[in-house]
Design an enzyme around this catalytic site. Structure first.
Site, PDB file in Angstrom:
ATOM      1  CG  ASP A 170      -1.970   1.086   1.192  1.00 55.51           C
ATOM      2  OD1 ASP A 170      -1.697   2.152   0.618  1.00 55.51           O
ATOM      3  OD2 ASP A 170      -3.075   0.863   1.722  1.00 55.51           O
ATOM      4  CB  ALA A 230     -11.702  -5.011  -2.983  1.00 49.87           C
ATOM      5  CG  ASP A 255     -18.413 -10.792  -1.541  1.00 47.96           C
ATOM      6  OD1 ASP A 255     -19.402 -11.554  -1.519  1.00 47.96           O
ATOM      7  OD2 ASP A 255     -18.423  -9.657  -1.022  1.00 47.96           O
ATOM      8  CD  GLU A 260     -21.243  -6.812  -7.610  1.00 48.01           C
ATOM      9  OE1 GLU A 260     -22.054  -6.161  -6.932  1.00 48.01           O
ATOM     10  OE2 GLU A 260     -20.105  -7.087  -7.216  1.00 48.01           O
ATOM     11  CG  HIS A 279     -21.296  -6.945  -3.358  1.00 50.18           C
ATOM     12  ND1 HIS A 279     -21.056  -6.012  -4.341  1.00 50.18           N
ATOM     13  CD2 HIS A 279     -20.765  -6.409  -2.224  1.00 50.18           C
ATOM     14  CE1 HIS A 279     -20.428  -4.958  -3.831  1.00 50.18           C
ATOM     15  NE2 HIS A 279     -20.242  -5.192  -2.537  1.00 50.18           N
ATOM     16  CB  ALA A 282     -21.248  -4.749   3.606  1.00 52.02           C
TER      17      ALA A 282
HETATM   18  P1  NAD Z   1     -10.019   2.101   2.705  1.00 51.28           P
HETATM   19  O1  NAD Z   1     -10.174   3.363   1.923  1.00 51.28           O
HETATM   20  O2  NAD Z   1     -10.069   2.154   4.175  1.00 51.28           O
HETATM   21  O3  NAD Z   1      -8.669   1.382   2.262  1.00 51.28           O
HETATM   22  C1  NAD Z   1      -8.228   1.289   0.954  1.00 51.28           C
HETATM   23  C2  NAD Z   1      -6.721   1.218   0.982  1.00 51.28           C
HETATM   24  O4  NAD Z   1      -6.264   1.007  -0.342  1.00 51.28           O
HETATM   25  C3  NAD Z   1      -6.062   2.503   1.472  1.00 51.28           C
HETATM   26  O5  NAD Z   1      -5.184   2.256   2.534  1.00 51.28           O
HETATM   27  C4  NAD Z   1      -5.309   3.002   0.253  1.00 51.28           C
HETATM   28  O6  NAD Z   1      -4.094   3.628   0.611  1.00 51.28           O
HETATM   29  C5  NAD Z   1      -5.067   1.728  -0.509  1.00 51.28           C
HETATM   30  N1  NAD Z   1      -4.808   1.931  -1.932  1.00 51.28           N
HETATM   31  C6  NAD Z   1      -5.382   2.807  -2.780  1.00 51.28           C
HETATM   32  N2  NAD Z   1      -4.870   2.677  -4.008  1.00 51.28           N
HETATM   33  C7  NAD Z   1      -3.934   1.687  -3.924  1.00 51.28           C
HETATM   34  C8  NAD Z   1      -3.062   1.097  -4.854  1.00 51.28           C
HETATM   35  N3  NAD Z   1      -3.053   1.484  -6.129  1.00 51.28           N
HETATM   36  N4  NAD Z   1      -2.252   0.115  -4.433  1.00 51.28           N
HETATM   37  C9  NAD Z   1      -2.261  -0.300  -3.146  1.00 51.28           C
HETATM   38  N5  NAD Z   1      -3.051   0.241  -2.210  1.00 51.28           N
HETATM   39  C10 NAD Z   1      -3.887   1.211  -2.595  1.00 51.28           C
HETATM   40  O7  NAD Z   1     -11.164   1.140   2.130  1.00 51.28           O
HETATM   41  P2  NAD Z   1     -11.779  -0.143   2.840  1.00 51.28           P
HETATM   42  O8  NAD Z   1     -12.965   0.265   3.642  1.00 51.28           O
HETATM   43  O9  NAD Z   1     -10.700  -0.906   3.453  1.00 51.28           O
HETATM   44  O10 NAD Z   1     -12.347  -0.903   1.539  1.00 51.28           O
HETATM   45  C11 NAD Z   1     -11.486  -1.609   0.678  1.00 51.28           C
HETATM   46  C12 NAD Z   1     -12.274  -2.132  -0.521  1.00 51.28           C
HETATM   47  O11 NAD Z   1     -13.298  -3.010  -0.092  1.00 51.28           O
HETATM   48  C13 NAD Z   1     -12.993  -1.057  -1.334  1.00 51.28           C
HETATM   49  O12 NAD Z   1     -12.917  -1.413  -2.690  1.00 51.28           O
HETATM   50  C14 NAD Z   1     -14.444  -1.188  -0.879  1.00 51.28           C
HETATM   51  O13 NAD Z   1     -15.321  -0.720  -1.850  1.00 51.28           O
HETATM   52  C15 NAD Z   1     -14.543  -2.676  -0.704  1.00 51.28           C
HETATM   53  N6  NAD Z   1     -15.617  -3.141   0.163  1.00 51.28           N
HETATM   54  C16 NAD Z   1     -16.256  -4.278  -0.209  1.00 51.28           C
HETATM   55  C17 NAD Z   1     -17.230  -4.802   0.582  1.00 51.28           C
HETATM   56  C18 NAD Z   1     -17.979  -6.023   0.166  1.00 51.28           C
HETATM   57  O14 NAD Z   1     -19.167  -6.105   0.455  1.00 51.28           O
HETATM   58  N7  NAD Z   1     -17.360  -6.956  -0.486  1.00 51.28           N
HETATM   59  C19 NAD Z   1     -17.559  -4.164   1.796  1.00 51.28           C
HETATM   60  C20 NAD Z   1     -16.871  -3.024   2.169  1.00 51.28           C
HETATM   61  C21 NAD Z   1     -15.882  -2.518   1.332  1.00 51.28           C
HETATM   62  C1  MLT Z   2     -19.239  -1.265   0.309  1.00 48.16           C
HETATM   63  O1  MLT Z   2     -18.536  -0.709  -0.535  1.00 48.16           O
HETATM   64  O2  MLT Z   2     -19.582  -0.706   1.359  1.00 48.16           O
HETATM   65  C2  MLT Z   2     -19.647  -2.680   0.081  1.00 48.16           C
HETATM   66  O3  MLT Z   2     -19.395  -3.113  -1.180  1.00 48.16           O
HETATM   67  C3  MLT Z   2     -20.973  -3.050   0.607  1.00 48.16           C
HETATM   68  C4  MLT Z   2     -22.132  -2.510  -0.146  1.00 48.16           C
HETATM   69  O4  MLT Z   2     -22.073  -2.357  -1.351  1.00 48.16           O
HETATM   70  O5  MLT Z   2     -23.137  -2.214   0.486  1.00 48.16           O
END
Ligand code: NAD
Ligand code: MLT
Length: 527
Positions: A170, A230, A255, A260, A279, A282
């Site tokens: 990161d 992600a 996921d 989607e 998905h 969350a």
């Molecule tokens: P966050 O913003 O807290 O963390 C993201 C991290 O990625 C940051 O630390 C940032 O510095 C890093 N980053 C950005 N660009 C980068 C790169 N090119 N290379 C390496 N690191 C990089 O976000 P989060 O809350 O941890 O969420 C992470 C991911 O999960 C997001 O894509 C979010 O949409 C996804 N998400 C998915 C679900 C789900 O239901 N599957 C739920 C919540 C979040």
């Molecule tokens: C998010 O980005 O918060 C997750 O993908 C969960 C959602 O879409 O609700």
């Protein structure tokens, strides 16, 4: 004020909105894009999760919209640039579902390591296939975490609890912070080379889309496992399917999908060594409660008090900070407007200098207020603190901030200056009694003027009778002078007369004033 909730939101979130004074809530889920486009013009706020796509076309029609709230993290379903241009705040609820997404990632990790979904399905068919489902242990394996934000960090810590070695990539996180958590930061190449399991936790951006493609997979260990919890598209789905088929990737868990729900013939859905979930990251009652409550509170606070929390396109300002910097925001906006209307040439380069007490605060919102005041003197409508920095850059106005923490003549001072081919322009302002905006310098003149109402700035030669003539000319037209200020560079030199008027003079009156003996320029300012 009307709030549209366009995706499912926990009842507790809806209750917060319904209880808020002056807020009317409408819940309309499952709207088609044309339907949303048709009605969006009626609302001040829109709340979505991931189903509703808030496109530029929808934003274009959102005449009254002030805020888009995303109950969740990813804002890739919202055209943030279009919202910013239109002055709409976009806010999300970072961290609210991080635990849920991290636990889901770990559940998938163990599921693919031990073939749990496949074995469970086989049992449902009344089979007993002990040999078919031999797995691998995760203890002492290396987990490569890409993206060490809210979710990546929880995954890393919990994986350590399972006895895994955690390495991470990161570029925006300091090595020291990672080291404190026992995580070794490496570059992407090394992460690919060393990891037994790779998991992505980055936002979907131009930089991260396709980050795990054919090429990247080829550089990983044979028999690697890959998890994407992600965003769809960060891992190239075709490339992953091919590598899973060929055995280069031992197993994968997905996921999230580019589309989607994914089409029925999606290549990952038929593979035995791929575990897919719809998905679900969350989808826990705790996470849904967290994000619903958080977004409802944030939207209510924004609409009722102007507090900006967790915005992705504008600096966040909480209620306490807002109470402290509120008077500076007012001063900054009035100064920006005054500066724009009095500059003898278009402002192309603006230097905003902060001096004294004001430097203790995050000045980004104050700068945005200066720009919004400035741009409002050139542009008709739709400029606010959200889009002002964007519009300024778009119009080629360069701006910079400088800070001097020691106070001089005033506890706090904000100075705006610009230079052009036709000279320089400078305006400085402060707060009297911590609240009352005052202009204290206009170019070479020390003044004490309230930046409010209708103001005439008249440059004259410092000669007897000039002020009398100005007063008589205005009086003859029935224009009352509410307040008068006077500054001069030296006796018999040049002077500046600042008049606060009770009504707006016509162009004809301004011309008459300009024609008076010893009057050099006349500028009308309306604040
Ligand atoms: P966050 O913003 O807290 O963390 C993201 C991290 O990625 C940051 O630390 C940032 O510095 C890093 N980053 C950005 N660009 C980068 C790169 N090119 N290379 C390496 N690191 C990089 O976000 P989060 O809350 O941890 O969420 C992470 C991911 O999960 C997001 O894509 C979010 O949409 C996804 N998400 C998915 C679900 C789900 O239901 N599957 C739920 C919540 C979040
Ligand atoms: C998010 O980005 O918060 C997750 O993908 C969960 C959602 O879409 O609700």
């Amino acid at each position: 004020m009307k709030v549209l909730v366009a995706d499912d939101l926990s009842p507790q979130g809806l209750e917060i909105l319904r209880q808020a004074e002056g807020i009317e809530v409408e819940v309309k889920t499952g709207l088609r894009p044309e339907e949303l486009k048709e009605i969006i013009g009626r609302y001040e706020a829109l709340i979505v999760r991931s189903s509703t796509k808030v496109t530029a076309e929808i934003i274009e029609r959102a005449e009254r919209l002030k805020v888009i709230g995303r109950a969740g993290t990813g804002v890739d379903n919202i055209d943030v640039e279009a919202a910013t241009k239109k002055g709409i705040v976009v806010m999300n609820t970072p961290g609210g579902n991080a635990m849920a997404a991290a636990e889901h990632t770990l559940a998938l990790l163990l599921a693919i390591a031990r073939n749990i979904p496949q074995a469970a399905a086989s049992m449902k068919e009344r089979k007993w296939e002990k040999k078919r489902f031999v797995g691998v242990e995760v203890q002492d394996k290396t987990l490569g975490v890409i993206g060490l934000g809210n979710i990546g960090r929880i995954v890393a810590t919990k994986a350590q609890g399972l006895g895994m070695r955690v390495i991470a990539y990161d570029p925006y996180i300091s090595r020291e912070l990672a080291l404190q958590k026992g995580i070794e930061m490496v570059d992407l190449e090394e992460l690919f080379r060393r990891s037994d399991i790779v998991t992505v936790h980055v936002p979907k951006t131009k930089e991260t889309e396709g980050m795990i493609d054919r090429e990247a997979i080829s550089r990983m260990k044979d028999g690697v496992m890959i998890i994407n919890c992600a965003r769809g598209g960060i891992v190239d789905e075709e490339a992953l399917a091919e590598a899973c088929r060929q055995g280069k990737v031992r197993a994968a868990a997905v996921d999230v999908f580019t589309e989607e729900p994914p089409p029925a013939d999606h290549p990952l859905l038929d593979l035995d060594n791929v575990v897919c979930t719809p998905h679900l990251g969350a989808s826990t009652s705790e996470a849904q409660l967290n994000v619903a409550r958080a977004i409802a509170q944030q939207v209510v606070e924004f609409l009722t008090t102007g507090t900006v929390r967790n915005a992705v396109n504008v600096p966040s300002v909480d209620a306490e900070t807002l109470a402290t910097i509120g008077p500076y925001l007012k001063l900054a906006k009035q100064m920006g407007a005054f500066f724009g209307q009095t500059s003898p040439f278009p402002v192309r380069k603006l230097v905003i200098e902060y001096q004294g007490e004001v430097t203790r605060y995050n000045v980004a919102p104050i700068t945005a207020a200066v720009l919004s005041g400035l741009l409002r003197s050139y542009l008709e409508e739709g400029i606010n603190e959200v889009n002002a920095p964007f519009v300024a850059r778009d119009r080629g106005i360069e701006y910079s901030e400088s800070k001097v923490s020691e106070a001089a003549d005033f506890t706090s001072l904000i100075t705006l200056r610009t230079e052009g081919d036709r000279g320089r322009h400078l305006v400085a302002g402060t707060l009297f009694g911590k609240k009352e905006p005052r202009l204290v310098t206009i170019n070479e003149y020390a003044v004490e003027a309230v930046p409010e109402g209708t103001i005439l700035l008249i440059d004259t030669e410092d000669r007897p009778g000039v002020i009398g003539n100005i007063g008589m000319t205005l009086g003859a037209k029935g224009i009352n002078i509410g307040n008068m200020q006077f500054g001069r560079d030296r006796v018999g030199g040049k002077s500046l007369c600042i008049l606060h008027l009770d009504s707006v003079p016509t162009l004809e009156v301004l011309r008459e004033l300009e024609a008076l003996r010893h009057v050099l320029t006349v500028r009308l300012v309306q604040l």
